[in-house]
Design an enzyme around this catalytic site. Structure first.
Site, PDB file in Angstrom:
ATOM      1  N   SER A  24      56.581  31.150  43.707  1.00  0.00           N
ATOM      2  CA  SER A  24      55.767  30.730  43.024  1.00  0.00           C
ATOM      3  C   SER A  24      54.579  29.572  43.838  1.00  0.00           C
ATOM      4  CB  SER A  24      55.578  29.506  41.790  1.00  0.00           C
ATOM      5  OG  SER A  24      56.412  28.913  42.166  1.00  0.00           O
ATOM      6  N   ASN A 111      63.718  22.015  36.883  1.00  0.00           N
ATOM      7  CA  ASN A 111      63.498  22.379  35.803  1.00  0.00           C
ATOM      8  C   ASN A 111      62.535  21.131  35.050  1.00  0.00           C
ATOM      9  OD1 ASN A 111      65.137  24.276  36.704  1.00  0.00           O
ATOM     10  ND2 ASN A 111      66.659  23.786  34.953  1.00  0.00           N
ATOM     11  N   THR A 156      22.020  34.075   7.620  1.00  0.00           N
ATOM     12  CA  THR A 156      23.844  34.491   6.939  1.00  0.00           C
ATOM     13  C   THR A 156      23.113  35.907   7.563  1.00  0.00           C
ATOM     14  OG1 THR A 156      22.925  34.979   5.096  1.00  0.00           O
ATOM     15  CG2 THR A 156      23.738  32.544   5.934  1.00  0.00           C
ATOM     16  N   HIS A 157      24.631  36.549   8.192  1.00  0.00           N
ATOM     17  CA  HIS A 157      24.379  38.124   8.230  1.00  0.00           C
ATOM     18  C   HIS A 157      23.649  38.932   9.488  1.00  0.00           C
ATOM     19  CE1 HIS A 157      27.076  38.062   4.382  1.00  0.00           C
ATOM     20  NE2 HIS A 157      26.199  37.301   3.829  1.00  0.00           N
ATOM     21  N   SER A 278      17.113  42.773  38.130  1.00  0.00           N
ATOM     22  CA  SER A 278      17.958  44.184  37.957  1.00  0.00           C
ATOM     23  C   SER A 278      17.569  44.991  39.241  1.00  0.00           C
ATOM     24  CB  SER A 278      17.540  44.768  36.708  1.00  0.00           C
ATOM     25  OG  SER A 278      17.081  46.719  37.108  1.00  0.00           O
ATOM     26  N   LYS A 284      12.874  42.867  34.680  1.00  0.00           N
ATOM     27  CA  LYS A 284      14.200  43.055  34.076  1.00  0.00           C
ATOM     28  C   LYS A 284      14.595  40.837  34.133  1.00  0.00           C
ATOM     29  CE  LYS A 284      17.037  45.311  32.262  1.00  0.00           C
ATOM     30  NZ  LYS A 284      17.726  45.136  30.621  1.00  0.00           N
ATOM     31  N   ASN A 286      17.689  39.384  33.131  1.00  0.00           N
ATOM     32  CA  ASN A 286      19.353  39.095  32.082  1.00  0.00           C
ATOM     33  C   ASN A 286      19.459  38.116  31.751  1.00  0.00           C
ATOM     34  OD1 ASN A 286      18.550  41.975  32.143  1.00  0.00           O
ATOM     35  ND2 ASN A 286      19.233  42.545  33.298  1.00  0.00           N
ATOM     36  N   GLU A 291      25.886  36.341  28.699  1.00  0.00           N
ATOM     37  CA  GLU A 291      27.036  37.512  29.114  1.00  0.00           C
ATOM     38  C   GLU A 291      28.038  36.848  29.278  1.00  0.00           C
ATOM     39  OE1 GLU A 291      24.326  41.312  28.943  1.00  0.00           O
ATOM     40  OE2 GLU A 291      23.728  40.311  30.286  1.00  0.00           O
ATOM     41  N   TYR A 318      66.564  26.311  31.045  1.00  0.00           N
ATOM     42  CA  TYR A 318      64.845  26.793  31.760  1.00  0.00           C
ATOM     43  C   TYR A 318      65.658  28.129  31.921  1.00  0.00           C
ATOM     44  CZ  TYR A 318      62.552  28.438  35.451  1.00  0.00           C
ATOM     45  OH  TYR A 318      61.551  28.698  36.668  1.00  0.00           O
ATOM     46  N   GLN A 323      59.119  30.338  35.183  1.00  0.00           N
ATOM     47  CA  GLN A 323      57.551  30.516  35.879  1.00  0.00           C
ATOM     48  C   GLN A 323      56.433  31.041  36.171  1.00  0.00           C
ATOM     49  OE1 GLN A 323      59.550  30.470  40.478  1.00  0.00           O
ATOM     50  NE2 GLN A 323      58.192  32.517  40.352  1.00  0.00           N
ATOM     51  N   LYS A 326      52.327  29.827  34.495  1.00  0.00           N
ATOM     52  CA  LYS A 326      51.128  28.722  35.096  1.00  0.00           C
ATOM     53  C   LYS A 326      49.694  29.838  34.948  1.00  0.00           C
ATOM     54  CE  LYS A 326      54.470  26.281  37.210  1.00  0.00           C
ATOM     55  NZ  LYS A 326      56.022  26.882  36.792  1.00  0.00           N
TER      56      LYS A 326
HETATM   57  N1  ARG Z   1      59.552  27.750  40.629  1.00  0.00           N
HETATM   58  C1  ARG Z   1      60.317  27.874  39.566  1.00  0.00           C
HETATM   59  C2  ARG Z   1      59.221  26.788  38.723  1.00  0.00           C
HETATM   60  O1  ARG Z   1      57.961  27.273  38.632  1.00  0.00           O
HETATM   61  C3  ARG Z   1      60.776  26.110  39.970  1.00  0.00           C
HETATM   62  C4  ARG Z   1      61.573  26.436  38.767  1.00  0.00           C
HETATM   63  C5  ARG Z   1      63.190  26.693  39.156  1.00  0.00           C
HETATM   64  N2  ARG Z   1      64.064  26.658  38.590  1.00  0.00           N
HETATM   65  C6  ARG Z   1      65.268  27.303  39.016  1.00  0.00           C
HETATM   66  N3  ARG Z   1      66.591  26.945  38.033  1.00  0.00           N
HETATM   67  N4  ARG Z   1      65.227  28.507  39.745  1.00  0.00           N
HETATM   68  O2  ARG Z   1      58.928  27.484  37.226  1.00  0.00           O
END
Ligand code: ARG
Length: 453
Positions: A24, A111, A156-157, A278, A284, A286, A291, A318, A323, A326
């Site tokens: 990660s 965790n 409206t509409h 364009s 043009k 745009n 958009e 966990y 993971q 993110k």
């Molecule tokens: N790279 C993991 C994450 O982003 C970190 C936590 C990992 N914990 C584990 N028990 N493997 O979630």
């Protein structure tokens, strides 16, 4: 010895395909500042409870500052062999301090560490967004002040409905953005419970002091249940919901302005610097920024879906699935922040084409509803007044004229003709929150004061 922090019970190395699959670091490196702040608070707490000496904690805190500076300067070498940002920073610390560095992870787990980092990051992201939303509110308020006397058709509409003040129109978006800010503030308040100290899932037998870490990191409270902590991503879902609603507001606004900038409408003069041309059609101009603002909402709403599907089947504590939260959170934030950053200057540089709008105000019976209300005010039952005016509109359509052009004899009482015409219709509004000029002026002043503070 293994590179891994968990290498002890393993004999062989990790398959390189697994390292690539499970890493990660390519995206969570973005958490490094928050990881460092969290670790510094944790180390100082460990010294307070006697698990480290004060000297060791300060050594660790200083070394973490240096590692942060190295990452700032692009000097940290990232490798999938070290999976994530937490492992990179801990390994770098051990590289600098040896055994002292090997004590940092006492009484915590990745965790609870990763949720703590993510909450710290989200708090900052919310504060950034609040500033961006405020800037955009400010530009809408400025537009309201600049176009204060201008009357536009209200729809409206997408059909002509009643006349409204341009200021009233701009302030409508200020209200939506205020709710967006309030919602983010609520989200921030709810997420503001410290996860760290939940350790892997059950807490720890070591004498840690979570209250001390809470105070150091500026959390409002300490999360109560360790099993809940490491599985809780409610805050991430709420945050991305808030982002989705902002994106939805921006998308609706963008759609409206795309329509308003067509030759057919021609209500807006968009700034050249926020439009593109364009490659084949030389004439043009745009509205690509609008958009894309409309289009990018799909990514943000997609991120919310991503998080729901990701978390919906997870048992407590966990699971490695987490993971995957993110990329959705970061992308939703970046997308909305990017939209807000271009929306503010676009709004402030866009002008209403006042003459075009004024020349077209008398089409579409914008005064019909006010005429009906004038009849009601003189005692005609609402449904009857509605029918009378409906008939008058039909008569106008046959004669191809405006309501004001009909002979006096067409009206139940000729005095109600005083409500006709857009200017009279607009002046007749009275209710709180309406487009009545005095009401709008009051709200404009309120917003100017509120945003000045
Ligand atoms: N790279 C993991 C994450 O982003 C970190 C936590 C990992 N914990 C584990 N028990 N493997 O979630």
């Amino acid at each position: 010895m293994s590179q891994k922090t968990w290498g002890g019970r393993f004999t062989g190395g990790t398959d390189s395909r697994v390292e690539a699959f499970t890493e990660s670091i390519s995206f969570d490196r973005r958490l490094y500042r928050h990881d460092i702040i969290g670790s510094q608070a944790h180390a100082r707490m460990l010294a307070e409870v006697g698990l480290l000496t004060a000297g060791e904690a300060e050594q660790i805190a200083r070394a973490l500052d240096e590692i942060g500076a190295d990452i700032d300067a692009g000097k940290m070498e990232f490798t999938i062999a070290l999976e994530d940002i937490h492992t990179h920073i801990e390994k770098a610390l051990i590289g600098k301090l040896g055994d002292v560095g090997r004590k940092l992870h006492t009484g915590r787990s990745r965790n609870d560490q990763v949720v703590t980092d993510l909450k710290l990051w989200t708090r900052d992201a919310i504060d950034d967004l609040d500033g961006l939303l405020r800037d955009l509110q400010h530009t809408f308020v400025e537009s309201a002040a600049r176009e204060a006397g201008v009357v536009i058709p209200g729809y409206t509409h997408l059909q002509r409905a009643q006349p409204v003040l341009a200021a009233h129109y701009f302030l409508a978006y200020v209200e939506k953005l205020q709710r967006d800010r309030d919602r983010l503030r609520d989200c921030r308040a709810r997420l503001n419970a410290l996860p760290l100290g939940a350790a892997a899932l059950a807490g720890t037998s070591l004498p840690i002091d979570r209250e001390s870490v809470r105070a150091k990191l500026g959390f409002e409270s300490v999360a109560r249940n360790s099993l809940d902590v490491s599985s809780d991503r409610d805050f991430a879902l709420e945050f991305v919901f808030c982002l989705s609603l902002i994106a939805t507001h921006l998308s609706g606004w963008a759609e409206e302005w795309v329509i308003w900038s067509t030759t057919e409408f021609n209500f807006l003069d968009l700034p050249d610097a926020f439009c593109t041309g364009s490659s084949i059609m030389p004439h043009k101009k745009n509205p690509d920024v609008l958009e894309l603002t409309r289009g990018k909402s799909g990514r943000v709403i997609g991120a919310l879906q991503h998080l729901f599907v990701l978390t919906k089947g997870l048992p407590l504590a966990y699971n490695r699935d987490l993971q995957e939260d993110k990329t959705a959170i970061f992308d939703a934030f970046d997308t909305v922040a990017g939209c807000l950053a271009v929306a503010a200057p676009l709004v402030s540089q866009t002008k209403l084409r006042r003459e075009v709008i004024a020349a077209r105000l008398d089409a579409g019976f914008l005064d019909a509803t006010t005429l009906m209300e004038a009849l009601i005010a003189r005692g005609t039952p609402m449904r009857s007044a509605h029918e009378i005016v409906g008939n008058l509109v039909r008569e106008c359509e046959q004669r191809k004229c405006h309501l004001a052009d009909l002979p006096d004899a067409s009206f139940p009482s000729p005095e109600v003709k005083a409500s006709l015409g857009v200017a009279n219709a607009l002046a007749a509004f009275k209710s709180y929150g309406s487009t009545a000029p005095a009401e709008v002026a009051k709200q404009l002043r309120d917003w100017q004061q509120r945003l000045a503070n």
